[in-house]
Structure formats: structure tokens, C-alpha cells
Design an enzyme around this catalytic site. Structure first.
Site, PDB file in Angstrom:
ATOM      1  N   ASP A  51      -0.970  -1.168 -16.213  1.00 17.98           N
ATOM      2  CA  ASP A  51      -0.789  -0.828 -17.624  1.00 17.98           C
ATOM      3  C   ASP A  51      -0.806  -2.082 -18.491  1.00 17.98           C
ATOM      4  OD1 ASP A  51       1.655  -1.838 -16.824  1.00 17.98           O
ATOM      5  OD2 ASP A  51       2.836  -0.108 -17.472  1.00 17.98           O
ATOM      6  N   SER A  52      -0.884  -3.252 -17.858  1.00 19.10           N
ATOM      7  CA  SER A  52      -1.132  -4.498 -18.586  1.00 19.10           C
ATOM      8  C   SER A  52      -2.448  -4.443 -19.344  1.00 19.10           C
ATOM      9  CB  SER A  52      -1.127  -5.687 -17.623  1.00 19.10           C
ATOM     10  OG  SER A  52      -1.961  -5.433 -16.499  1.00 19.10           O
ATOM     11  N   ASP A  90      -1.539   2.450 -12.444  1.00 23.88           N
ATOM     12  CA  ASP A  90      -0.202   2.529 -13.029  1.00 23.88           C
ATOM     13  C   ASP A  90      -0.006   3.832 -13.797  1.00 23.88           C
ATOM     14  OD1 ASP A  90       1.389   0.379 -12.351  1.00 23.88           O
ATOM     15  OD2 ASP A  90       0.693  -0.893 -13.981  1.00 23.88           O
ATOM     16  N   LYS A 120       1.358   3.945  -9.253  1.00 27.12           N
ATOM     17  CA  LYS A 120       2.511   3.052  -9.271  1.00 27.12           C
ATOM     18  C   LYS A 120       3.396   3.408 -10.457  1.00 27.12           C
ATOM     19  CE  LYS A 120       2.307  -1.398 -10.552  1.00 27.12           C
ATOM     20  NZ  LYS A 120       3.366  -1.447 -11.618  1.00 27.12           N
ATOM     21  N   GLU A 122       7.477   2.367 -12.317  1.00 31.39           N
ATOM     22  CA  GLU A 122       8.516   1.350 -12.378  1.00 31.39           C
ATOM     23  C   GLU A 122       9.907   1.956 -12.248  1.00 31.39           C
ATOM     24  OE1 GLU A 122       8.123  -1.140 -15.807  1.00 31.39           O
ATOM     25  OE2 GLU A 122       6.003  -1.561 -15.435  1.00 31.39           O
ATOM     26  N   GLU A 189       8.799  -7.983  -9.201  1.00 31.20           N
ATOM     27  CA  GLU A 189       8.353  -8.840 -10.307  1.00 31.20           C
ATOM     28  C   GLU A 189       9.525  -9.615 -10.905  1.00 31.20           C
ATOM     29  OE1 GLU A 189       5.907  -8.755 -14.562  1.00 31.20           O
ATOM     30  OE2 GLU A 189       6.039  -6.939 -13.354  1.00 31.20           O
TER      31      GLU A 189
END
Length: 277
Positions: A51-52, A90, A120, A122, A189
Site C-alpha cells: 500500500d506504499s 496489501d 497482507k 497489519e 517493521e
């Protein structure tokens, strides 16, 4: 319409990456586009459609600008450009946190519409139920603990994890929760090195570090950071393997000079009738 796609090859699967625990480190980079996926595919084990992308390609201040449509579109592009690497997409902020049912529906959409191999999300204990439900639906999940970019506004900035006993205990609990929920791997991270190393020793699933520890089972970087395309501040945990921002700027300057001097296009770049040649 014909596609210049790479020749089909056998994909690396999440199960194969899981079996790499404690073995040859897992190589991971992000990719968001077809051409970059083609360039990375022969060299990496895992491509993360992060998602970056909201920051790197769309100019948002953080990853909260990523949407489901955005992740699906870029996931599709990366799948077209790769043939070997395991592709993980993501899940964007807001697509899984509120309810288990929404998490499964969002994961299913990404999985079905992109053809990726895993998703993925978080969080640790807070999203363990979502991870378990997505895995039960037949979709492999990569976890993500430590510094959580999607939580940046809630936490008031990007804060390195593992500095206090309380936070270390929370990280260990998150790691155990992700593993118990059925994730095949977990990104760690922005975490103090000894803590990330301890989590890697503790878990039976591979850990993928980014600003974590060399003792993780693999590493991931944002491709634009790794090749020197980042024009703002480069994070401490990044090693630049090239400096493409300088090359791009120099090429643009040379092109601009040629256009203004009418040196481009030259005759060899034009379609000239043979009787005028």
C-alpha cells in the site's frame, strides 16, 4: 490485444516460503507496475504490492490513501509482469479492521480479481480473528507487526517499536497471535534489532524484516527506495543500490536541451519519404 508477458514458469508458493524458515533468506521487494515486476521477477522470491503505492506512485502523504481499487489495479499489473515470484497484495486501511466478514470479503476480492497468491494485513492480536477467517476461506495471509504505517495517524507519527518492556511484551504477543491465526509469514517493521531477532527465533513461520534485524528469515524494501528514486527523505533502514533519481534528472535535462536546440528529433528519428532522404 497481445501482451508482452513473461514466459510462464512455476510460481513460488506461500507453502514453499513457509518451508524456508531458518534456511536461505527470502528476497522480497515491492512492485506496483508491469515493467518493474518484469525486471524484479527473476531475482526475488516474493513481490509485495504494498500500500506504499499510495505514497510512491500517487503522491499521498502516507499509506492511508490506498484504496481497494488501487490495490486491485496494481496487483493485476504486477501479476501480468511476473511469472516466478510469489505475489502478495496489501489490504488497504479500512478494508479489514471493522469486522471479520468485511475482512474476508475484501481479501476474497483482492485474491479473485488479481490472481495473487496471498494478502497482507497489519496488526497482531487486534486482527488475529480476521487472519484466521481469511485463512479458513482458503486465502494465505502474511502478517505485519511492529511499526504499522496504517496506524500512523493514530500513533502520531512513525515510531520505532520495542523500546520499552511493555511494548516488547505487546510485540511478542502480536507475533504469537499472527502465527496462531495461521499466517504463513510475518513482516517485522521498524523494530529494535534484538527484539526482532528474538521474534524470529521464537516463531516457526518466516519473518521478513524492514528496519528490523539481519537475523530475520528474509528482507523487504520499497523498490523506489532501493534504486534511489525516492526524492524526499530516505529512511535509515534503506540501502540504495543505485541512484536513479540522478540519472532520470540528467536524462530529462539533456532531452530538454536537445528539444530547445532543435537537436531532437534528428533525421534518424523521423519518417522521411525515400525521395527526400
Amino acid at each position: 490485444m497481445a501482451s508482452d508477458a513473461p514466459v510462464a514458469a512455476r510460481r513460488i508458493t506461500p507453502a514453499e516460503l513457509l518451508a524456508r524458515k531458518g534456511g536461505v533468506p527470502i528476497v522480497c521487494l515491492t512492485a506496483y507496475t508491469y515493467p518493474i515486476a518484469r525486471l524484479l521477477d527473476p531475482h526475488v522470491d516474493l513481490i509485495l504490492v504494498g500500500d506504499s503505492v499510495a505514497m510512491v506512485l500517487h503522491g499521498h502523504a502516507n499509506t492511508l490513501g490506498a484504496t481497494m481499487d488501487m490495490m486491485v489495479a496494481h496487483g493485476q499489473a504486477v501479476m501480468r509482469g511476473s511469472a516466478r515470484a510469489c505475489v502478495v497484495v496489501d489490504m488497504p486501511a479500512g478494508s479489514y479492521e471493522d469486522t471479520v466478514a468485511n475482512a474476508v470479503a475484501s481479501a476474497q476480492r483482492i485474491f479473485d480479481e488479481t490472481g495473487c497468491h496471498a494478502v497482507k494485513l497489519e496488526g497482531g492480536t487486534a486482527v488475529a480473528a480476521q487472519i484466521a477467517a481469511i485463512v479458513a476461506a482458503g486465502i494465505p495471509v502474511m502478517g505485519h507487526i511492529g511499526l504499522l504505517p496504517q496506524w500512523v495517524e493514530k500513533e502520531g507519527g512513525y515510531k520505532i517499536k520495542g523500546r520499552s518492556d511493555e511494548n516488547i511484551a505487546a510485540l511478542l504477543a502480536d507475533a504469537r497471535a499472527v502465527e496462531a491465526a495461521g499466517a504463513f509469514s510475518v513482516v517485522i517493521e521498524g523494530t529494535m534489532e534484538p527484539v526482532a531477532a528474538e521474534i524470529s527465533r521464537m516463531l516457526a513461520i518466516p519473518t521478513i524484516g524492514i528496519g528490523a534485524s539481519s537475523r530475520c528469515d528474509g528482507q523487504v524494501l520499497v523498490i523506489d527506495d532501493a534504486v534511489g528514486l525516492t526524492v524526499d527523505r530516505v529512511p535509515k533502514f534503506v540501502k540504495e543500490y543505485a541512484h536513479l533519481r540522478d540519472i532520470v534528472a540528467e536524462a530529462a535535462a539533456a532531452y530538454a536541451a536537445d528539444v530547445r536546440n532543435r537537436a531532437f528529433p534528428a533525421p534518424e528519428h523521423l519518417f522521411i519519404p525515400k525521395d527526400k532522404a
